[in-house]
Each structure stands twice: as structure tokens, then as C-alpha cells.
Design a protein around this motif. Structure first.
Motif, PDB file in Angstrom:
ATOM      1  N   ARG A   1       0.658  -1.246  -0.061  1.00 28.05           N
ATOM      2  CA  ARG A   1      -0.019   0.050   0.078  1.00 28.05           C
ATOM      3  C   ARG A   1       0.884   1.245  -0.073  1.00 28.05           C
ATOM      4  N   ASP A   2       0.112   2.002  -0.474  1.00 26.40           N
ATOM      5  CA  ASP A   2       0.975   3.583  -0.578  1.00 26.40           C
ATOM      6  C   ASP A   2       1.244   4.047   1.039  1.00 26.40           C
ATOM      7  N   LEU A   3       2.528   4.549   0.998  1.00 27.54           N
ATOM      8  CA  LEU A   3       2.604   5.108   2.454  1.00 27.54           C
ATOM      9  C   LEU A   3       1.946   6.486   2.753  1.00 27.54           C
ATOM     10  N   ARG A   4       1.349   6.726   3.956  1.00 26.91           N
ATOM     11  CA  ARG A   4       0.848   7.775   4.507  1.00 26.91           C
ATOM     12  C   ARG A   4       1.670   8.017   5.630  1.00 26.91           C
ATOM     13  N   ILE A   5       2.406   9.260   5.835  1.00 27.51           N
ATOM     14  CA  ILE A   5       3.377   9.468   6.786  1.00 27.51           C
ATOM     15  C   ILE A   5       3.313  10.934   7.254  1.00 27.51           C
ATOM     16  N   HIS A   6       3.958  11.129   8.610  1.00 30.65           N
ATOM     17  CA  HIS A   6       3.697  12.422   9.118  1.00 30.65           C
ATOM     18  C   HIS A   6       5.012  13.364   8.439  1.00 30.65           C
ATOM     19  N   ASP A   7       4.503  14.486   8.149  1.00 30.95           N
ATOM     20  CA  ASP A   7       5.537  15.418   7.321  1.00 30.95           C
ATOM     21  C   ASP A   7       5.571  16.606   8.393  1.00 30.95           C
ATOM     22  N   THR A   8       6.734  17.025   8.830  1.00 33.07           N
ATOM     23  CA  THR A   8       7.080  17.992   9.981  1.00 33.07           C
ATOM     24  C   THR A   8       6.675  19.181   9.340  1.00 33.07           C
ATOM     25  N   ALA A   9       6.673  19.557   7.966  1.00 30.82           N
ATOM     26  CA  ALA A   9       6.474  20.906   7.269  1.00 30.82           C
ATOM     27  C   ALA A   9       4.973  21.294   7.218  1.00 30.82           C
ATOM     28  N   THR A  10       4.140  20.088   6.989  1.00 32.75           N
ATOM     29  CA  THR A  10       2.718  20.690   7.137  1.00 32.75           C
ATOM     30  C   THR A  10       2.139  20.089   8.384  1.00 32.75           C
ATOM     31  N   GLU A  11       2.898  19.691   9.378  1.00 30.44           N
ATOM     32  CA  GLU A  11       2.317  19.064  10.656  1.00 30.44           C
ATOM     33  C   GLU A  11       1.074  18.311  10.646  1.00 30.44           C
ATOM     34  N   GLY A  12       1.257  17.419   9.762  1.00 29.92           N
ATOM     35  CA  GLY A  12      -0.047  16.191   9.389  1.00 29.92           C
ATOM     36  C   GLY A  12       0.425  15.224   8.571  1.00 29.92           C
ATOM     37  N   LEU A  13      -0.371  14.286   8.266  1.00 28.98           N
ATOM     38  CA  LEU A  13      -0.014  13.050   7.525  1.00 28.98           C
ATOM     39  C   LEU A  13      -0.243  13.432   6.170  1.00 28.98           C
ATOM     40  N   VAL A  14       0.611  13.027   5.265  1.00 25.37           N
ATOM     41  CA  VAL A  14       0.573  13.178   3.886  1.00 25.37           C
ATOM     42  C   VAL A  14       0.825  11.740   3.210  1.00 25.37           C
ATOM     43  N   THR A  15      -0.011  11.440   2.179  1.00 26.45           N
ATOM     44  CA  THR A  15       0.157  10.112   1.387  1.00 26.45           C
ATOM     45  C   THR A  15       1.078  10.435   0.026  1.00 26.45           C
ATOM     46  N   LEU A  16       2.264   9.520   0.213  1.00 28.51           N
ATOM     47  CA  LEU A  16       3.223   9.703  -0.741  1.00 28.51           C
ATOM     48  C   LEU A  16       2.978   8.915  -1.907  1.00 28.51           C
ATOM     49  N   ASP A  17       3.072   9.470  -3.040  1.00 25.87           N
ATOM     50  CA  ASP A  17       2.592   8.708  -4.337  1.00 25.87           C
ATOM     51  C   ASP A  17       3.924   8.891  -5.296  1.00 25.87           C
ATOM     52  N   PRO A  18       5.061   8.236  -5.020  1.00 27.83           N
ATOM     53  CA  PRO A  18       6.136   8.499  -5.758  1.00 27.83           C
ATOM     54  C   PRO A  18       5.979   7.863  -7.199  1.00 27.83           C
ATOM     55  N   GLY A  19       6.824   8.195  -8.044  1.00 28.50           N
ATOM     56  CA  GLY A  19       6.850   7.578  -9.234  1.00 28.50           C
ATOM     57  C   GLY A  19       7.422   6.165  -9.309  1.00 28.50           C
ATOM     58  N   PRO A  20       7.756   5.617 -10.376  1.00 24.96           N
ATOM     59  CA  PRO A  20       8.226   4.367 -10.227  1.00 24.96           C
ATOM     60  C   PRO A  20       9.336   4.240  -9.668  1.00 24.96           C
ATOM     61  N   VAL A  21      10.229   5.054  -9.233  1.00 24.55           N
ATOM     62  CA  VAL A  21      11.630   5.312  -8.551  1.00 24.55           C
ATOM     63  C   VAL A  21      11.156   6.064  -7.471  1.00 24.55           C
ATOM     64  N   ALA A  22      11.124   5.759  -6.001  1.00 23.09           N
ATOM     65  CA  ALA A  22      11.037   6.739  -4.912  1.00 23.09           C
ATOM     66  C   ALA A  22      12.385   7.374  -4.466  1.00 23.09           C
ATOM     67  N   ARG A  23      12.318   8.469  -4.361  1.00 24.61           N
ATOM     68  CA  ARG A  23      13.701   9.060  -3.964  1.00 24.61           C
ATOM     69  C   ARG A  23      13.586   9.466  -2.591  1.00 24.61           C
ATOM     70  N   ILE A  24      14.711   9.131  -1.577  1.00 24.62           N
ATOM     71  CA  ILE A  24      14.763   9.517  -0.338  1.00 24.62           C
ATOM     72  C   ILE A  24      16.284   9.628  -0.031  1.00 24.62           C
ATOM     73  N   TYR A  25      16.473  10.748   1.066  1.00 26.01           N
ATOM     74  CA  TYR A  25      17.726  11.296   1.357  1.00 26.01           C
ATOM     75  C   TYR A  25      17.468  11.194   2.794  1.00 26.01           C
TER      76      TYR A  25
END
Length: 409
Positions: A17-41
Motif C-alpha cells: 500500500r502507498d505510505l501515509r506518513i507525518h510531514d513536519t512541514a505541514t504538521e500532518g499526515l501526507v500520502t506519498l505517491d512516488p513515481g516508479p522510482v521513489a527518492r529518499i535522502y
């Protein structure tokens, strides 16, 4: 710089399932919908001491992010840095009368060993600050030439006022930022700065400290934040999916880095989600190198603790929670590991298809690893009390726990 070997991730039936995760910037949960390649640092270590449980908890959180994405059949482009030149490293090397390069190499090697033992998936690019310097210098020059940076006694500072979106990562007011800047490597009291919060981009060479040719910047070494920006932009570009680290990095590190990148590119935001892991404490205080109240992964391993039990200890706490390390939480994980291994060692058991979906649902819901562990516990209890006739179930559970939680049974 090279990373560590990857453990095999078993393929599971069905689709994650697509990941719903807490975003510090918006101070709430966001559903991430990356393309075929998800990018993380994910921000890496400053290698002047071994991997402690606070580090392990952070990297465990972002290992789960990768595993959720892999379960959706995406590829993952993961980048991590190593701050292999910085004041704390130089100070520790001087204290211990050891070459700073040798210290950094020794501790980075130990970090790799710890990550391998804990089955953390490695980054595709593992980049040291020193090797990134050729890419950092032109970025600092561009900021200076654009009027977003200025010189102060040979040092180059970034002007936070050059970014209209400064402050949108941490959502802190100026007074709080100033306090944290002083606590976390900044110099808000230095005379001559345009704004007390302005961070250093390039430190002019100091006597007795390492330095590199900075072209028009002169001899020196890079500041902390621009290091990660240069590496992230080079390998991921702007608006990548997740910028990750411990909660103590939201300000100043991620705030400043975002501003650097946004001014350099004219794009906003740097990352779609800023995700931060909680702090691990010991004896009532945050576990930190400065306090010396550390529990080291390598020391636990030398004492014979199964790395899978260490990982289960981490998974028993929600990644955003602050929690306390105790002997009891480790013992609870050792006991759980024993129950799980006994349950999957049997030739058959209760049907496990629903369990796989429970684990997927828990992790997709803001990486709720404790809920995932509770789901496995329930299957183990059924195995112990009722048994079952599905000869494939133990294998399904073992593969799901490995693939999604990183625990080898």
C-alpha cells in the motif's frame, strides 16, 4: 565512499500500500505517491563515535520506508551522506591523539558493520562530505554571486532572508530558532552577521585544521548544511519524496538545507515530505555523544545480543515517539524473537494471508511498527494455542517479517 552489502528482501504475493506518513512541514499526515522510482535522502553520521541506539532507531525508521516502497513494486533511490569532516570529529581526534581521517574511517567502517548486522538496506549512493567538496564549492559561489551569501572575516554565510520560504520546514518562530541554533552548531551571537540565524556555507582555513581549495572562496571547508544539499541535488534533484533524519535535524539542518536548495534552484519545496524520528533516551536524558549516555549497537553485538532482537526493540516503539532504552525493553524483544522463531519453525500453522495484509496496513499508516508486531504476536498466539493445517503459513510469516520488518526468523 562505499556503503554496506544489501540483505535479500523476499518478494511477497499481492501488492503493498502507498505510505501515509507525518510531514513536519505541514504538521500532518501526507500520502506519498512516488513515481516508479521513489527518492529518499537520509542524513548520515558524523563518524567520531560508534553507532548508538539513537542512530539505529533513526535508520530503522527509514529502512521501513524503503521496505514499504519496495512492497509496492517500486524501485528506491536512497542517498545518505557521511559528515567526515566537522568540528566534533576534529575535537575527538585531538582529544584521543589520533589522525582525524583514521578516526573517521574507523568509525564509518564500524557503522557499516552495524547496519549490515541490523539488516538495514544500504543507500545507492553513500557520499562523504570530503568527496563532495568539488560539488559544494560552485554552489556556494552561485549563492554568493546571486547576493544570497556574504563574506565575514573570510567565512561565507548564507542569508536566510534570501529565501521567502525560510521557516516552512520547522514552523518555529525566530526566538526558538535562535536558541536551537546556539545548541546545534550555529553561531547566532557572532558579531557582524546580517541575521543571527545565518548559517555558514564555507569556513575559511583555520590554523591546525584541514582545508581544501575553494577556488574563489579561498582555502577552507564546507559548512554542515550545504554538504547535504550538494549531495541531494546531485543525486536526487529537487522535490524528491522524503528528507529524513532525527527530530533534532528539523532545525537547523533541514530548515537551512531546504533554503539553500530553494534559492539555488528557484523551486519549492526541496522535499515533498520532511520526516523525523524521535529521540532515544537513557537514564532520563536524550541519548547523545555529548552527554556520553550511549548504548552502542556494536557493544551489544559483542555481548552476544542477536541483532534481530535489537531490531525488534526498535520496532516496538513508534518511529516518531521519544522513548527510553532499558534492559527490560531489550529482554522483551529477546523473548518475542524466541516466540516468533519457535512459531515459524513448525511444519504448519494458521492461515497467514490476512496477517500479511495487517502488517502492510500498519506500516502504510505512518510506519506503525508496534501495530505490525502486535499482529504477528496474535498469529503466534494462535499457533501456540490452536495450531493449524496450512503447511505454507510459517514460511509466509517468516518471509513477511523479513521483507516488511527486516527481521530474519
Amino acid at each position: 565512499m562505499y556503503a554496506w552489502p544489501a540483505s535479500e528482501v523476499p518478494a511477497l504475493p499481492g501488492q503493498g500500500r502507498d505510505l501515509r506518513i507525518h510531514d513536519t512541514a505541514t504538521e500532518g499526515l501526507v500520502t506519498l505517491d512516488p513515481g516508479p522510482v521513489a527518492r529518499i535522502y537520509v542524513c548520515g553520521i558524523t563518524p567520531y563515535d560508534a553507532t548508538h541506539m539513537g542512530h539505529a532507531a533513526t535508520y530503522n525508521a527509514f529502512d521501513l520506508v524503503q521496505r514499504v516502497w519496495l512492497d509496492t513494486k517500486r524501485q528506491v533511490h536512497y542517498v545518505q551522506n557521511v559528515t567526515d569532516v566537522d568540528d566534533p570529529l576534529l575535537e575527538r581526534a585531538q582529544r584521543d591523539d589520533i589522525d582525524w581521517v583514521a578516526l573517521a574511517e574507523k568509525e564509518t567502517a564500524l557503522f557499516r558493520e552495524d547496519m549490515t548486522a541490523l539488516r538495514m538496506l544500504p543507500p545507492r549512493h553513500y557520499i562523504g562530505a570530503v568527496e563532495a567538496i568539488p560539488g559544494i564549492v560552485p554552489l556556494v559561489e552561485r549563492l554568493r554571486d546571486a547576493g544570497a551569501a556574504y563574506e565575514l572575516d573570510g567565512d561565507i554565510y548564507f542569508s536566510v532572508e534570501s529565501d521567502p520560504n525560510f521557516g516552512k520546514v520547522s514552523n518555529l518562530d525566530a526566538a526558538a530558532m535562535r536558541v536551537l541554533s546556539a545548541e546545534r552548531g550555529g553561531d547566532p551571537e557572532r558579531p557582524g552577521k546580517k541575521n543571527p540565524l545565518d548559517p555558514m556555507l564555507w569556513m575559511a582555513a583555520r590554523a591546525g585544521e584541514p582545508s581544501w581549495d575553494g577556488g574563489s572562496l579561498g582555502q577552507g571547508r564546507p559548512g554542515w548544511h550545504i554538504e547535504c544539499v550538494a549531495i541531494a541535488l546531485d543525486h536526487l534533484g529537487m522535490t524528491f519524496d522524503v528528507q529524513g533524519g532525527g527530530s533534532d535535524l528539523a532545525f537547523p539542518h533541514h530548515e537551512m538545507g531546504a533554503s539553500h536548495a530553494q534559492v539555488l534552484t528557484g523551486e519549492f519545496p526541496m522535499a515533498k515530505a520532511y520526516v523525523h524520528a524521535g529521540m532515544v533516551g537513557l537514564h532520563g536524558e536524550k541519548m547523545s555523544k555529548s552527554k556520553g549516555n550511549l548504548v552502542f549497537v556494536s557493544r551489544l553485538r559483542r555481548d552476544g545480543v542477536d541483532p534481530a532482537a535489537i531490531r525488534l526493540t526498535l520496532l516496538a516503539h513508534h518511529y516518531r515517539a521519544d522513548w527510553e532504552w532499558t534492559d527490560q525493553v531489550l529482554q522483551d524483544a529477546v523473548d518475542r524473537l524466541g516466540r516468533w522463531r519457535a512459531a515459524v519453525s513448525r511444519p504448519d500453522g494458521p492461515d497467514a494471508e490476512a496477517l500479511v495484509e495487517e502488517i502492510r496496513a500498519a506500516l502504510a499508516n505512518d510506519l506503525d511498527a508496534p501495530a505490525a508486531l502486535a499482529a504477528v504476536d496474535r498469529w503466534v498466539t494462535r499457533q501456540d494455542t490452536e495450531g493449524g493445517t496450512d503447511i505454507g503459513a510459517p514460511g509466509v510469516v517468516s518471509r513477511a517479517v523479513d521483507a516488511l520488518l527486516g527481521v530474519a526468523l
